[in-house]
Design a protein around this motif. Structure first.
Motif, short mmCIF file in Angstrom:
data_model
loop_
_atom_site.label_atom_id
_atom_site.label_comp_id
_atom_site.label_asym_id
_atom_site.label_seq_id
_atom_site.Cartn_x
_atom_site.Cartn_y
_atom_site.Cartn_z
N GLY A 1 93.38 -54.17 -18.55
CA GLY A 1 94.20 -53.37 -17.66
C GLY A 1 93.92 -53.74 -16.22
N ARG A 2 94.73 -53.24 -15.33
CA ARG A 2 94.53 -53.49 -13.91
C ARG A 2 94.41 -52.15 -13.20
NH1 ARG A 2 98.26 -57.68 -10.91
NH2 ARG A 2 97.15 -58.97 -12.38
N VAL A 3 93.35 -51.99 -12.42
CA VAL A 3 93.09 -50.75 -11.71
C VAL A 3 93.23 -51.01 -10.21
CG1 VAL A 3 91.39 -48.96 -11.23
CG2 VAL A 3 91.50 -49.97 -13.50
N HIS A 4 94.10 -50.23 -9.56
CA HIS A 4 94.29 -50.34 -8.11
C HIS A 4 93.67 -49.13 -7.43
CE1 HIS A 4 97.20 -53.61 -8.44
NE2 HIS A 4 97.74 -52.95 -9.45
N THR A 5 92.82 -49.36 -6.49
CA THR A 5 92.30 -48.29 -5.64
C THR A 5 92.73 -48.60 -4.21
OG1 THR A 5 90.20 -49.38 -5.20
CG2 THR A 5 90.30 -47.96 -7.15
N SER A 6 92.38 -47.75 -3.29
CA SER A 6 92.80 -47.97 -1.91
C SER A 6 92.12 -49.18 -1.27
CB SER A 6 92.53 -46.74 -1.08
OG SER A 6 91.14 -46.46 -1.08
N SER A 7 90.96 -49.57 -1.80
CA SER A 7 90.24 -50.67 -1.16
C SER A 7 90.09 -51.91 -2.03
CB SER A 7 88.84 -50.20 -0.74
OG SER A 7 88.12 -49.80 -1.89
N ARG B 1 89.96 -55.55 -12.90
CA ARG B 1 90.36 -55.50 -14.31
C ARG B 1 89.17 -55.15 -15.17
NH1 ARG B 1 94.84 -59.26 -16.21
NH2 ARG B 1 96.27 -59.23 -14.47
N PRO B 2 89.10 -53.93 -15.68
CA PRO B 2 88.00 -53.57 -16.58
C PRO B 2 88.23 -54.13 -17.98
CG PRO B 2 89.43 -51.69 -16.28
CD PRO B 2 89.95 -52.78 -15.37
N CYS B 3 87.16 -54.42 -18.67
CA CYS B 3 87.25 -54.92 -20.04
C CYS B 3 87.76 -53.80 -20.96
CB CYS B 3 85.90 -55.41 -20.52
SG CYS B 3 85.33 -56.89 -19.68
#
Length: 71
Positions: free
Chosen positions: A57-63, A67-69
């Protein structure tokens, strides 16, 4: 060609223009792979879990983005 700000005599700009006339633009390579090229199958695998990147998956944060396993 950009000019250097703060340059009082402009000699650097002349030098860059002279070099550019001999060397030309930078070489960036071909836009398509050569014939017979086979990409490395290990290049598209995660270095931690060994699974393909398409399963992550792809995780977007503000900074940042990461991609976590998969579990």
């Amino acid at each position: 060609m950009r000019r250097r700000t703060g340059s009082s005599d402009g000699r650097l700009g002349l030098f860059e223009r002279l070099l550019f006339s001999f060397m030309g633009p930078p070489q960036i390579g071909e836009d398509r792979p050569r014939e017979g090229y086979v990409p490395d199958p290990q290049a598209d695998l995660c270095h931690r879990c060994g699974r393909p990147w398409t399963e992550h998956g792809r995780v977007h944060t503000s900074s940042m983005t990461y991609r976590p396993c998969p579990d």
